[in-house]
Design a protein around this motif. Structure first.
Motif, PDB file in Angstrom:
ATOM      1  N   GLY A 175       0.783  -1.226   0.000  1.00 34.66           N
ATOM      2  CA  GLY A 175       0.000   0.000   0.000  1.00 34.66           C
ATOM      3  C   GLY A 175       0.815   1.276   0.000  1.00 34.66           C
ATOM      4  N   PHE A 176       2.126   1.173  -0.267  1.00 31.45           N
ATOM      5  CA  PHE A 176       2.966   2.370  -0.254  1.00 31.45           C
ATOM      6  C   PHE A 176       2.510   3.379  -1.307  1.00 31.45           C
ATOM      7  CE2 PHE A 176       6.502   4.541  -2.405  1.00 31.45           C
ATOM      8  CZ  PHE A 176       6.865   5.412  -1.396  1.00 31.45           C
ATOM      9  N   ASN A 177       2.453   4.640  -0.915  1.00 27.91           N
ATOM     10  CA  ASN A 177       2.154   5.737  -1.823  1.00 27.91           C
ATOM     11  C   ASN A 177       3.210   6.819  -1.656  1.00 27.91           C
ATOM     12  OD1 ASN A 177      -0.380   4.946  -3.109  1.00 27.91           O
ATOM     13  ND2 ASN A 177      -1.255   5.103  -1.047  1.00 27.91           N
ATOM     14  N   SER A 178       3.771   7.243  -2.757  1.00 27.93           N
ATOM     15  CA  SER A 178       4.779   8.297  -2.712  1.00 27.93           C
ATOM     16  C   SER A 178       4.130   9.642  -2.400  1.00 27.93           C
ATOM     17  CB  SER A 178       5.503   8.371  -4.052  1.00 27.93           C
ATOM     18  OG  SER A 178       6.476   9.393  -4.046  1.00 27.93           O
ATOM     19  N   ASP A 179       4.915  10.566  -1.834  1.00 31.65           N
ATOM     20  CA  ASP A 179       4.420  11.913  -1.598  1.00 31.65           C
ATOM     21  C   ASP A 179       5.111  12.895  -2.546  1.00 31.65           C
ATOM     22  OD1 ASP A 179       6.962  12.363  -0.611  1.00 31.65           O
ATOM     23  OD2 ASP A 179       6.359  12.347   1.499  1.00 31.65           O
ATOM     24  N   SER A 180       4.956  14.163  -2.276  1.00 29.97           N
ATOM     25  CA  SER A 180       5.552  15.203  -3.125  1.00 29.97           C
ATOM     26  C   SER A 180       6.449  16.110  -2.297  1.00 29.97           C
ATOM     27  CB  SER A 180       4.461  16.017  -3.828  1.00 29.97           C
ATOM     28  OG  SER A 180       3.711  15.207  -4.704  1.00 29.97           O
ATOM     29  N   THR A 181       7.354  15.484  -1.552  1.00 26.38           N
ATOM     30  CA  THR A 181       8.308  16.249  -0.743  1.00 26.38           C
ATOM     31  C   THR A 181       9.746  16.047  -1.230  1.00 26.38           C
ATOM     32  OG1 THR A 181       8.548  14.464   0.884  1.00 26.38           O
ATOM     33  CG2 THR A 181       6.812  16.100   1.287  1.00 26.38           C
ATOM     34  N   GLY A 182       9.896  15.453  -2.418  1.00 28.52           N
ATOM     35  CA  GLY A 182      11.232  15.219  -2.952  1.00 28.52           C
ATOM     36  C   GLY A 182      11.920  16.512  -3.358  1.00 28.52           C
ATOM     37  N   ARG A 183      13.268  16.444  -3.403  1.00 29.39           N
ATOM     38  CA  ARG A 183      14.055  17.638  -3.735  1.00 29.39           C
ATOM     39  C   ARG A 183      15.124  17.311  -4.773  1.00 29.39           C
ATOM     40  NH1 ARG A 183      16.612  19.588   1.669  1.00 29.39           N
ATOM     41  NH2 ARG A 183      17.119  17.366   1.754  1.00 29.39           N
ATOM     42  N   PHE A 184      15.537  18.351  -5.487  1.00 33.28           N
ATOM     43  CA  PHE A 184      16.653  18.290  -6.424  1.00 33.28           C
ATOM     44  C   PHE A 184      17.714  19.249  -5.907  1.00 33.28           C
ATOM     45  CE2 PHE A 184      18.406  20.214 -10.477  1.00 33.28           C
ATOM     46  CZ  PHE A 184      19.322  19.196 -10.700  1.00 33.28           C
ATOM     47  N   LEU A 185      18.945  18.749  -5.726  1.00 34.45           N
ATOM     48  CA  LEU A 185      19.982  19.520  -5.046  1.00 34.45           C
ATOM     49  C   LEU A 185      21.290  19.542  -5.821  1.00 34.45           C
ATOM     50  CD1 LEU A 185      18.691  17.200  -2.758  1.00 34.45           C
ATOM     51  CD2 LEU A 185      19.287  19.154  -1.340  1.00 34.45           C
ATOM     52  N   ARG A 186      22.128  20.489  -5.441  1.00 31.37           N
ATOM     53  CA  ARG A 186      23.480  20.594  -6.012  1.00 31.37           C
ATOM     54  C   ARG A 186      24.504  20.664  -4.885  1.00 31.37           C
ATOM     55  NH1 ARG A 186      23.803  25.076 -10.120  1.00 31.37           N
ATOM     56  NH2 ARG A 186      23.276  26.355  -8.317  1.00 31.37           N
ATOM     57  N   TYR A 187      25.522  19.829  -4.983  1.00 29.26           N
ATOM     58  CA  TYR A 187      26.639  19.856  -4.024  1.00 29.26           C
ATOM     59  C   TYR A 187      27.865  20.428  -4.715  1.00 29.26           C
ATOM     60  CZ  TYR A 187      30.534  18.228  -1.137  1.00 29.26           C
ATOM     61  OH  TYR A 187      31.682  18.164  -0.387  1.00 29.26           O
ATOM     62  N   ASN A 188      28.429  21.488  -4.147  1.00 28.68           N
ATOM     63  CA  ASN A 188      29.647  22.105  -4.666  1.00 28.68           C
ATOM     64  C   ASN A 188      30.846  21.522  -3.912  1.00 28.68           C
ATOM     65  OD1 ASN A 188      31.913  23.882  -5.009  1.00 28.68           O
ATOM     66  ND2 ASN A 188      30.515  25.468  -5.731  1.00 28.68           N
ATOM     67  N   PRO A 189      31.698  20.728  -4.576  1.00 25.08           N
ATOM     68  CA  PRO A 189      32.804  20.080  -3.854  1.00 25.08           C
ATOM     69  C   PRO A 189      33.875  21.051  -3.375  1.00 25.08           C
ATOM     70  CG  PRO A 189      33.013  19.721  -6.208  1.00 25.08           C
ATOM     71  CD  PRO A 189      31.691  20.400  -6.002  1.00 25.08           C
ATOM     72  N   THR A 191      33.203  24.349  -2.143  1.00 23.42           N
ATOM     73  CA  THR A 191      32.707  25.033  -0.950  1.00 23.42           C
ATOM     74  C   THR A 191      32.048  24.070   0.032  1.00 23.42           C
ATOM     75  OG1 THR A 191      30.528  25.450  -1.937  1.00 23.42           O
ATOM     76  CG2 THR A 191      32.266  27.081  -2.350  1.00 23.42           C
ATOM     77  N   ARG A 192      31.767  22.838  -0.434  1.00 26.05           N
ATOM     78  CA  ARG A 192      31.060  21.816   0.344  1.00 26.05           C
ATOM     79  C   ARG A 192      29.656  22.265   0.746  1.00 26.05           C
ATOM     80  NH1 ARG A 192      35.933  19.428   4.279  1.00 26.05           N
ATOM     81  NH2 ARG A 192      37.392  18.969   2.579  1.00 26.05           N
ATOM     82  N   HIS A 193      29.090  23.099  -0.083  1.00 28.18           N
ATOM     83  CA  HIS A 193      27.753  23.638   0.191  1.00 28.18           C
ATOM     84  C   HIS A 193      26.708  22.914  -0.645  1.00 28.18           C
ATOM     85  CE1 HIS A 193      24.656  26.529   1.216  1.00 28.18           C
ATOM     86  NE2 HIS A 193      24.404  26.724  -0.062  1.00 28.18           N
ATOM     87  N   VAL A 194      25.535  22.656  -0.027  1.00 21.88           N
ATOM     88  CA  VAL A 194      24.422  22.020  -0.726  1.00 21.88           C
ATOM     89  C   VAL A 194      23.330  23.051  -0.962  1.00 21.88           C
ATOM     90  CG1 VAL A 194      22.625  20.255  -0.627  1.00 21.88           C
ATOM     91  CG2 VAL A 194      24.916  19.752   0.236  1.00 21.88           C
ATOM     92  N   SER A 195      22.890  23.170  -2.214  1.00 20.22           N
ATOM     93  CA  SER A 195      21.811  24.098  -2.558  1.00 20.22           C
ATOM     94  C   SER A 195      20.586  23.304  -2.986  1.00 20.22           C
ATOM     95  CB  SER A 195      22.238  25.010  -3.721  1.00 20.22           C
ATOM     96  OG  SER A 195      23.422  25.705  -3.424  1.00 20.22           O
ATOM     97  N   VAL A 196      19.427  23.733  -2.536  1.00 22.84           N
ATOM     98  CA  VAL A 196      18.169  23.133  -2.984  1.00 22.84           C
ATOM     99  C   VAL A 196      17.708  23.891  -4.223  1.00 22.84           C
ATOM    100  CG1 VAL A 196      15.788  22.599  -2.406  1.00 22.84           C
ATOM    101  CG2 VAL A 196      17.560  22.446  -0.642  1.00 22.84           C
ATOM    102  N   LEU A 197      17.641  23.198  -5.362  1.00 21.42           N
ATOM    103  CA  LEU A 197      17.272  23.836  -6.619  1.00 21.42           C
ATOM    104  C   LEU A 197      15.781  23.699  -6.911  1.00 21.42           C
ATOM    105  CD1 LEU A 197      20.323  22.677  -8.792  1.00 21.42           C
ATOM    106  CD2 LEU A 197      20.094  24.724  -7.376  1.00 21.42           C
ATOM    107  N   LEU A 198      15.202  22.540  -6.559  1.00 17.59           N
ATOM    108  CA  LEU A 198      13.774  22.310  -6.746  1.00 17.59           C
ATOM    109  C   LEU A 198      13.246  21.534  -5.546  1.00 17.59           C
ATOM    110  CD1 LEU A 198      13.639  21.126 -10.496  1.00 17.59           C
ATOM    111  CD2 LEU A 198      12.966  23.384  -9.614  1.00 17.59           C
ATOM    112  N   SER A 199      12.004  21.783  -5.169  1.00 21.51           N
ATOM    113  CA  SER A 199      11.357  21.029  -4.100  1.00 21.51           C
ATOM    114  C   SER A 199       9.947  20.673  -4.547  1.00 21.51           C
ATOM    115  CB  SER A 199      11.338  21.835  -2.802  1.00 21.51           C
ATOM    116  OG  SER A 199      10.673  23.069  -2.996  1.00 21.51           O
ATOM    117  N   GLY A 200       9.257  19.873  -3.727  1.00 26.20           N
ATOM    118  CA  GLY A 200       7.900  19.477  -4.062  1.00 26.20           C
ATOM    119  C   GLY A 200       7.830  18.456  -5.178  1.00 26.20           C
ATOM    120  N   LEU A 201       8.878  17.639  -5.322  1.00 29.17           N
ATOM    121  CA  LEU A 201       8.930  16.649  -6.397  1.00 29.17           C
ATOM    122  C   LEU A 201       8.325  15.322  -5.932  1.00 29.17           C
ATOM    123  CD1 LEU A 201      12.527  17.333  -7.768  1.00 29.17           C
ATOM    124  CD2 LEU A 201      10.357  18.365  -8.472  1.00 29.17           C
ATOM    125  N   SER A 202       7.768  14.574  -6.887  1.00 34.84           N
ATOM    126  CA  SER A 202       7.085  13.315  -6.582  1.00 34.84           C
ATOM    127  C   SER A 202       8.003  12.124  -6.832  1.00 34.84           C
ATOM    128  CB  SER A 202       5.814  13.183  -7.430  1.00 34.84           C
ATOM    129  OG  SER A 202       4.922  14.237  -7.162  1.00 34.84           O
TER     130      SER A 202
END
Length: 329
Positions: A175-189, A191-202
């Protein structure tokens, strides 16, 4: 007939020959994992000459490397500092994953000679050419890291976080159902910084950076679509719908032909249908579908997570097998 016409006809012949002969992938064999080992969800190759691999992720927490049919797969790396071979090798118990690790995806940076890894419990990691325990990057940033790709021009790592609410164990529950809280991110090696580019992904999946570094293709596994996120040009830092697909798109990989990609699709996975149909779809940078490969005979009623092209062969990975499928001409 002029020399120009002869050359033109020859180019057309090569295109047709390459598409309908080299691209048929009619022969099949298995790259079989060691006894008791399952779940080769991902595959990648290093940048050596000759190229070696594939490297693959497996359910018991290891990254393994193919050494040819005589030797088979051997240990290369692992993601969990708590892991022991006695406790973890060959385990299929999902409750052991926080101890043993559960690597999901791989992407090799040939210039830096580094293998980047996403693990469902340990997030983003990297390991050098000699393997061993991978180094965890950006601790605590990810909930369910599912796929990644390295921009070969900048070294930036683009990755998916499948959900902020569920983890990999939930995906196997009835009965698993996916939600829409997924994210698309970028890691800069650098600066070691993570940026969220998109959110609300299914759902999750694995992104792919274009060869020229102008955009990234971002799958939504449960959303049955692929987005294009622009990195350069007048649309930089914006996204748009790139392609709707019939099934659930998992990892996207660059094809060997410049400007083309492969995506692993499982029709009937989410929402669950009585029969799952696994396919590989090849398309170009404009979203035009060029080829559809059925893997139904070799992966009967199984989801697939990867279609990777290398040296005119297709390598197909699945969470539910003990082998990587190898299709050739």
């Amino acid at each position: 007939m002029t020399s120009t016409q002869i050359l033109s006809n020859f180019i057309i012949f090569l295109y047709i020959f390459g598409t309908f002969v080299f691209g048929r992938f009619v022969n099949f064999n298995k790259l079989v994992l060691p006894l008791g080992v399952t779940g080769p969800e991902s595959a990648t190759f290093d940048g050596g000459f000759p190229v070696s691999g594939p490297f693959t992720t497996v359910m018991d927490g290891r990254i393994m490397k193919w050494k040819g049919h005589t030797i088979g797969f051997v240990d290369f790396a692992f993601t969990s500092p708590k892991r022991t071979k006695k406790q973890c090798d060959g385990t299929t118990d999902p409750n052991m994953a926080p101890i043993c690790g559960r690597p999901i995806a791989l992407s090799f940076h040939p210039i830096a000679n580094l293998l980047y890894i996403t693990d469902a419990y340990f997030g983003l990691l990297v390991v050098g050419p000699h393997g061993g325990l991978a180094t965890q990057l950006a601790r605590g940033t990810f909930n369910f890291a599912s796929g990644l790709d390295v921009d070969l021009l900048t070294g930036d790592v683009y990755l998916r976080d499948a959900s902020l609410t569920y983890n990999i164990i939930n995906t196997t529950q009835p009965g698993f159902n996916s939600d829409s809280t997924g994210r698309f991110l970028r890691y800069n090696p650098h600066t070691r910084h993570v940026s969220v580019l998109l959110s609300g992904l299914s759902g999750g999946g694995g992104p792919a950076v274009s060869s020229d570094g102008t955009f990234v293709l971002v799958p939504e596994l449960a959303g049955k679509r692929i987005l294009k996120y622009w990195l350069k040009g007048p649309k930089a830092n914006t996204s748009e719908l790139f392609l709707n697909v019939k099934g659930n798109p998992n990892k996207i990989k660059r094809a060997e032909r410049l400007g083309e990609f492969w995506v692993a699709i499982s029709i009937g996975y989410l929402p669950r249908m009585p029969l799952i149909t696994p396919q590989g779809v090849r398309f170009n940078s404009n979203g035009v579908v060029l080829q559809t490969m059925s893997f139904n005979r070799e992966f009967v009623n199984k989801t697939i997570s990867l279609v990777q092209e290398q040296d005119r062969r297709l390598y197909v990975g699945s969470r539910f097998t003990n082998f990587i499928g190898n299709y050739s001409n």
